[in-house]
Motif scaffolding. Structure first.
Motif, short mmCIF file in Angstrom:
data_model
loop_
_atom_site.label_atom_id
_atom_site.label_comp_id
_atom_site.label_asym_id
_atom_site.label_seq_id
_atom_site.Cartn_x
_atom_site.Cartn_y
_atom_site.Cartn_z
N ASN A 118 0.79 -1.23 0.00
CA ASN A 118 0.00 0.00 0.00
C ASN A 118 0.83 1.28 0.00
O ASN A 118 0.32 2.34 -0.33
CB ASN A 118 -0.95 0.02 1.20
CG ASN A 118 -2.12 -0.89 1.00
OD1 ASN A 118 -2.40 -1.32 -0.12
ND2 ASN A 118 -2.80 -1.21 2.07
N ASN A 119 2.09 1.21 0.40
CA ASN A 119 2.89 2.42 0.54
C ASN A 119 4.08 2.49 -0.41
O ASN A 119 5.05 3.19 -0.13
CB ASN A 119 3.39 2.54 1.98
CG ASN A 119 2.26 2.83 2.94
OD1 ASN A 119 1.46 3.71 2.71
ND2 ASN A 119 2.18 2.04 4.01
N LYS A 120 4.01 1.80 -1.54
CA LYS A 120 5.12 1.84 -2.49
C LYS A 120 5.40 3.25 -2.98
O LYS A 120 6.55 3.69 -3.00
CB LYS A 120 4.83 0.93 -3.69
CG LYS A 120 5.04 -0.52 -3.43
CD LYS A 120 4.77 -1.33 -4.68
CE LYS A 120 4.85 -2.81 -4.36
NZ LYS A 120 4.48 -3.64 -5.49
N LEU A 121 4.37 3.97 -3.37
CA LEU A 121 4.56 5.32 -3.90
C LEU A 121 5.15 6.25 -2.85
O LEU A 121 6.10 7.00 -3.14
CB LEU A 121 3.23 5.89 -4.41
CG LEU A 121 3.29 7.31 -4.96
CD1 LEU A 121 4.20 7.36 -6.19
CD2 LEU A 121 1.91 7.82 -5.29
N SER A 122 4.66 6.19 -1.64
CA SER A 122 5.18 7.08 -0.60
C SER A 122 6.63 6.74 -0.25
O SER A 122 7.44 7.64 0.00
CB SER A 122 4.31 7.04 0.65
OG SER A 122 4.26 5.73 1.17
N LEU A 123 6.98 5.48 -0.26
CA LEU A 123 8.37 5.09 0.02
C LEU A 123 9.30 5.52 -1.11
O LEU A 123 10.44 5.93 -0.86
CB LEU A 123 8.46 3.58 0.25
CG LEU A 123 7.78 3.06 1.52
CD1 LEU A 123 7.79 1.54 1.55
CD2 LEU A 123 8.43 3.64 2.74
N ILE A 124 8.83 5.45 -2.35
CA ILE A 124 9.63 5.92 -3.49
C ILE A 124 9.83 7.43 -3.40
O ILE A 124 10.93 7.93 -3.64
CB ILE A 124 8.95 5.52 -4.82
CG1 ILE A 124 9.06 4.01 -5.03
CG2 ILE A 124 9.58 6.26 -5.99
CD1 ILE A 124 8.24 3.49 -6.18
N ILE A 125 8.79 8.15 -3.04
CA ILE A 125 8.90 9.61 -2.92
C ILE A 125 9.87 9.99 -1.80
O ILE A 125 10.71 10.87 -1.96
CB ILE A 125 7.51 10.25 -2.71
CG1 ILE A 125 6.69 10.13 -3.99
CG2 ILE A 125 7.63 11.71 -2.29
CD1 ILE A 125 5.26 10.56 -3.86
N ILE A 126 9.78 9.32 -0.67
CA ILE A 126 10.71 9.59 0.43
C ILE A 126 12.14 9.22 0.01
O ILE A 126 13.09 9.92 0.34
CB ILE A 126 10.28 8.84 1.71
CG1 ILE A 126 8.98 9.44 2.25
CG2 ILE A 126 11.37 8.91 2.77
CD1 ILE A 126 8.38 8.67 3.40
N GLY A 127 12.29 8.16 -0.74
CA GLY A 127 13.62 7.76 -1.24
C GLY A 127 14.19 8.75 -2.23
O GLY A 127 15.41 8.82 -2.42
#
Length: 139
Positions: free
Chosen positions: A83-92
């Motif tokens: 569920n949090n792939k996009l948010s983890l990519i953005i934080i990365g």
């Protein structure tokens, strides 16, 4: 309302990025996002590159996990990652963004250092060259 999830964190990061350099450098707010040769932690663009992915990714993660019951286990971990792939990519994205700003800042600092060295060396070179011309003409 869905646009507020994206716009509010970006505006918050922009506000903080303009506020920090204005307090540290004593500059006007319109000059706060320009990079100069001063320390990196006083640069507004650095703070913008650092804070925007953090605020935006955290907000998206909180929105994606709004109805999620936090438990520790393999199924919950898989659900969180899914569920949090996009948010983890953005934080990365914070790491390459700050690296680019740091590289630009390093280039500006090097150019300022070269200019300062040329100002100090140029009078010495002029004296040495004029002395060598006088010595050669006397021979």
């Amino acid at each position: 309302m869905d646009y507020a999830i994206i716009i509010i964190p970006i505006l918050l990061a922009l506000f903080i990025s303009v506020l920090i350099p204005s307090l540290n450098k004593g500059t006007r707010t319109r000059d706060a996002l320009f990079i100069d040769e001063k320390a990196l932690h006083t640069q507004g663009l650095f703070w913008l590159a650092l804070l925007t992915p953090i605020f935006l990714g955290t907000t998206l993660a909180a929105h994606a996990s709004y109805e999620y019951d936090f438990k520790l286990g393999p199924e919950e971990y898989d659900f969180f990652i899914k569920n949090n792939k996009l948010s983890l990519i953005i934080i990365g994205a914070m790491i390459p963004a700050t690296a680019v700003v740091s590289s630009i800042h390093r280039t500006i600092q090097a150019a300022a250092q070269i200019t300062e060295s040329e100002k100090k060396i140029l009078p010495t070179l002029t004296i040495l060259i004029s002395d060598s011309i006088l010595i050669t003409s006397n021979l």
